[in-house]
Design an enzyme around this catalytic site. Sequence first.
Site, PDB file in Angstrom:
ATOM      1  N   LYS A 172       0.881  -1.193   0.000  1.00 58.56           N
ATOM      2  CA  LYS A 172       0.000   0.000   0.000  1.00 58.56           C
ATOM      3  C   LYS A 172       0.912   1.235   0.000  1.00 58.56           C
ATOM      4  O   LYS A 172       1.461   1.617   1.031  1.00 58.56           O
ATOM      5  CB  LYS A 172      -0.867  -0.030   1.266  1.00 58.56           C
ATOM      6  CG  LYS A 172      -2.203   0.664   1.155  1.00 58.56           C
ATOM      7  CD  LYS A 172      -2.158   2.133   0.791  1.00 58.56           C
ATOM      8  CE  LYS A 172      -1.978   3.070   1.963  1.00 58.56           C
ATOM      9  NZ  LYS A 172      -1.712   4.461   1.538  1.00 58.56           N
ATOM     10  N   CYS A 232      13.205  11.472   7.220  1.00 54.41           N
ATOM     11  CA  CYS A 232      13.110  11.017   8.606  1.00 54.41           C
ATOM     12  C   CYS A 232      14.417  11.277   9.339  1.00 54.41           C
ATOM     13  O   CYS A 232      14.453  11.306  10.564  1.00 54.41           O
ATOM     14  CB  CYS A 232      12.759   9.544   8.642  1.00 54.41           C
ATOM     15  SG  CYS A 232      13.817   8.574   7.585  1.00 54.41           S
ATOM     16  N   GLU A 272       8.478  16.474  15.643  1.00 57.06           N
ATOM     17  CA  GLU A 272       8.927  16.394  14.250  1.00 57.06           C
ATOM     18  C   GLU A 272       8.143  17.389  13.393  1.00 57.06           C
ATOM     19  O   GLU A 272       6.913  17.373  13.397  1.00 57.06           O
ATOM     20  CB  GLU A 272       8.704  14.967  13.718  1.00 57.06           C
ATOM     21  CG  GLU A 272       9.279  14.793  12.332  1.00 57.06           C
ATOM     22  CD  GLU A 272       9.058  13.393  11.774  1.00 57.06           C
ATOM     23  OE1 GLU A 272       7.911  12.933  11.794  1.00 57.06           O
ATOM     24  OE2 GLU A 272      10.048  12.774  11.313  1.00 57.06           O
ATOM     25  N   GLU A 316       9.147   1.935  11.244  1.00 59.00           N
ATOM     26  CA  GLU A 316      10.184   2.961  11.036  1.00 59.00           C
ATOM     27  C   GLU A 316       9.459   4.293  11.080  1.00 59.00           C
ATOM     28  O   GLU A 316       8.745   4.644  10.149  1.00 59.00           O
ATOM     29  CB  GLU A 316      10.850   2.786   9.654  1.00 59.00           C
ATOM     30  CG  GLU A 316      11.712   1.572   9.516  1.00 59.00           C
ATOM     31  CD  GLU A 316      12.980   1.658  10.331  1.00 59.00           C
ATOM     32  OE1 GLU A 316      13.340   2.767  10.790  1.00 59.00           O
ATOM     33  OE2 GLU A 316      13.597   0.614  10.547  1.00 59.00           O
TER      34      GLU A 316
HETATM   35  P1  NAD Z   1       1.842   8.696   7.576  1.00 54.31           P
HETATM   36  O1  NAD Z   1       2.037   7.967   8.847  1.00 54.31           O
HETATM   37  O2  NAD Z   1       0.765   9.722   7.513  1.00 54.31           O
HETATM   38  O3  NAD Z   1       1.517   7.663   6.380  1.00 54.31           O
HETATM   39  C1  NAD Z   1       2.373   6.607   6.048  1.00 54.31           C
HETATM   40  C2  NAD Z   1       1.578   5.524   5.339  1.00 54.31           C
HETATM   41  O4  NAD Z   1       0.643   4.969   6.259  1.00 54.31           O
HETATM   42  C3  NAD Z   1       0.760   6.005   4.151  1.00 54.31           C
HETATM   43  O5  NAD Z   1       0.788   5.029   3.149  1.00 54.31           O
HETATM   44  C4  NAD Z   1      -0.644   6.130   4.738  1.00 54.31           C
HETATM   45  O6  NAD Z   1      -1.660   6.009   3.776  1.00 54.31           O
HETATM   46  C5  NAD Z   1      -0.653   4.966   5.697  1.00 54.31           C
HETATM   47  N1  NAD Z   1      -1.632   5.080   6.802  1.00 54.31           N
HETATM   48  C6  NAD Z   1      -2.143   6.214   7.365  1.00 54.31           C
HETATM   49  N2  NAD Z   1      -3.032   5.898   8.339  1.00 54.31           N
HETATM   50  C7  NAD Z   1      -3.063   4.540   8.409  1.00 54.31           C
HETATM   51  C8  NAD Z   1      -3.777   3.605   9.227  1.00 54.31           C
HETATM   52  N3  NAD Z   1      -4.628   4.005  10.170  1.00 54.31           N
HETATM   53  N4  NAD Z   1      -3.552   2.296   9.032  1.00 54.31           N
HETATM   54  C9  NAD Z   1      -2.679   1.864   8.102  1.00 54.31           C
HETATM   55  N5  NAD Z   1      -1.997   2.704   7.285  1.00 54.31           N
HETATM   56  C10 NAD Z   1      -2.172   4.016   7.443  1.00 54.31           C
HETATM   57  O7  NAD Z   1       3.261   9.304   7.185  1.00 54.31           O
HETATM   58  P2  NAD Z   1       3.649  10.223   5.932  1.00 54.31           P
HETATM   59  O8  NAD Z   1       3.133  11.598   6.152  1.00 54.31           O
HETATM   60  O9  NAD Z   1       3.297   9.522   4.662  1.00 54.31           O
HETATM   61  O10 NAD Z   1       5.258  10.218   6.043  1.00 54.31           O
HETATM   62  C11 NAD Z   1       5.973  11.050   6.878  1.00 54.31           C
HETATM   63  C12 NAD Z   1       6.400  10.319   8.131  1.00 54.31           C
HETATM   64  O11 NAD Z   1       7.153   9.159   7.786  1.00 54.31           O
HETATM   65  C13 NAD Z   1       7.324  11.145   9.021  1.00 54.31           C
HETATM   66  O12 NAD Z   1       6.957  10.991  10.351  1.00 54.31           O
HETATM   67  C14 NAD Z   1       8.690  10.533   8.763  1.00 54.31           C
HETATM   68  O13 NAD Z   1       9.623  10.717   9.794  1.00 54.31           O
HETATM   69  C15 NAD Z   1       8.333   9.113   8.582  1.00 54.31           C
HETATM   70  N6  NAD Z   1       9.420   8.404   7.882  1.00 54.31           N
HETATM   71  C16 NAD Z   1      10.191   7.554   8.627  1.00 54.31           C
HETATM   72  C17 NAD Z   1      11.243   6.879   8.032  1.00 54.31           C
HETATM   73  C18 NAD Z   1      12.105   5.938   8.825  1.00 54.31           C
HETATM   74  O14 NAD Z   1      12.761   5.101   8.227  1.00 54.31           O
HETATM   75  N7  NAD Z   1      12.164   6.029  10.142  1.00 54.31           N
HETATM   76  C19 NAD Z   1      11.506   7.078   6.667  1.00 54.31           C
HETATM   77  C20 NAD Z   1      10.704   7.960   5.951  1.00 54.31           C
HETATM   78  C21 NAD Z   1       9.641   8.607   6.575  1.00 54.31           C
END
Ligand code: NAD
Length: 494
Positions: free
Chosen positions: A175, A284, A385, A250
Amino acid sequence: MRVDYGNFINGEWVPAISGETFESRNPADSSEVIGTFARSTAADVDAAVQAAKAVGRDWMLTPAPERADYILRAGLILEERKEEIAHVMTREMGKTLKEARGDIQEGIDFAFYMAGEGRRMFGETMPSELRNKFYMTVRHPIGVVGLITPWNFPIAIPTWKSFPALVAGCTVVFKPGEDVPLCAALLTDIFTEVGIPAGVFNVVNGYGEEAGAALVDHPDVAGISFTGSLEVGRTINERCGRQMKRCSLELGSKNIQIVMPDADMEIAVEGAAWGAFATSGQRCTATSRLAVHNDVHDEFTEKLLTRVKGMKVGSGLDPEVELAPVINEKQKNRILEYIQLGQQEGAKLITGGNELTGEGYEGGYYIEPTVFDDMTADMRIATEEIFGPVTGIMRIDTIDEAIDVANKVEYGLSCSIYTHDITNVFRGIEEIEFGLIYFNAPTIGAEIQVPFGGMKNTGNGHREAGPVALDFFTEWKTVAVDFSGRLQKAQIED
Ligand code: NAD
């Protein structure tokens, strides 16, 4: 060119069962629609999981070197199409072309690395305490895995998850982030081109609360590998916990660069500028905190200001641009709110702080590179963040204070220390609570052959990439072979 993609289930692109779609738009000019994509619900997720489950046994029994061959060939095609996909990525997600190429390069490097892993997948042998008895360990794939990814690394992160999953012998339902479905579709087309068997790799597009949550809750999904925010990660962890499902998280972070007085100041400034503002701070590992020793605070700050004021903000397609747009309107507003909050909290805004809306910025989500001085470790802008082009400087006097400040957040992904003092280096290695520690290099720029992941609330103890990449996707089976021809009892005296 506008495209139309559905879900990829059992080797075919199909529309969502509901017929619903959503749009992906260009963050550099939101009037440009990149394409429409299937808005999936639990029914679509179920179809994808059933497809993955149906071929699971056959894929598990396919020799690992053969599974890995698909990944090798996918890497070769990614390499061939690097330029084409980089342009799509810049249009869909915004980052500069140079960084888009880097994102894809990470996927290529990882393909070649994981392809080699298919011919290793080492287990161990151990002696038995009994005669004529042999022990070994072998890896066993966990089954159907759900991969849920964010938008900020639209090729790299999906490859970090799918390549080891497939080499391990798992089948996949992916997804992608709803802001980058076209990048995900291009990766999927590559899997089709290399002839990966139908059902082994499936994609369900759509929103997190609909498609993502259904994947997490599906009883036939054995594990969820998630990269995204702490907030969502927490709910996924709870839901997986209730189902006794494997879960790798992550999540976000609040990374820090420490600058000690013996640092090479030019390199420390370049590291901070790159670490804080590459991908407009939407990494991140982005450097969102700078802890600078009082003795060099003024020199560092002045040099950083000169560097940041010279940064060009604009479309990622312009080769001169260092700061491309942020991902969407919601995120833009969130970043601007944090900038306001920083000022209310008493941090001193020393450059940037504004949205750019004039000529050349129409329809895009542009924010100036923003630096605060006089930030203190307990402010919200120093602990939460922001995920945008914003960083803040704090003053420190000793390495003890630097370590305290660094560790004073709930996250723990990436920390960098600029110093040539061996004591500072080893103090850092021993005491810093971050999964990645760099010396004299920025907080960003991980390489694929080393483990990647964070401590504390950045994750739940798993690591991606590197030699441990297969761990999440496999169980260890301990195998004992007794060839003594009689009953032998361990630990029992006759
Ligand atoms: P997000 O958590 O909003 O979404 C991430 C994914 O989860 C998307 O595909 C989204 O559709 C899905 N999602 C959202 N709600 C969900 C639910 N209830 N159940 C299942 N899936 C769900 O994050 P974002 O805005 O897409 O990305 C930014 C975040 O990602 C930041 O916090 C960043 O630090 C983090 N990030 C972490 C790493 C790492 O390796 N630690 C790497 C890249 C990004």
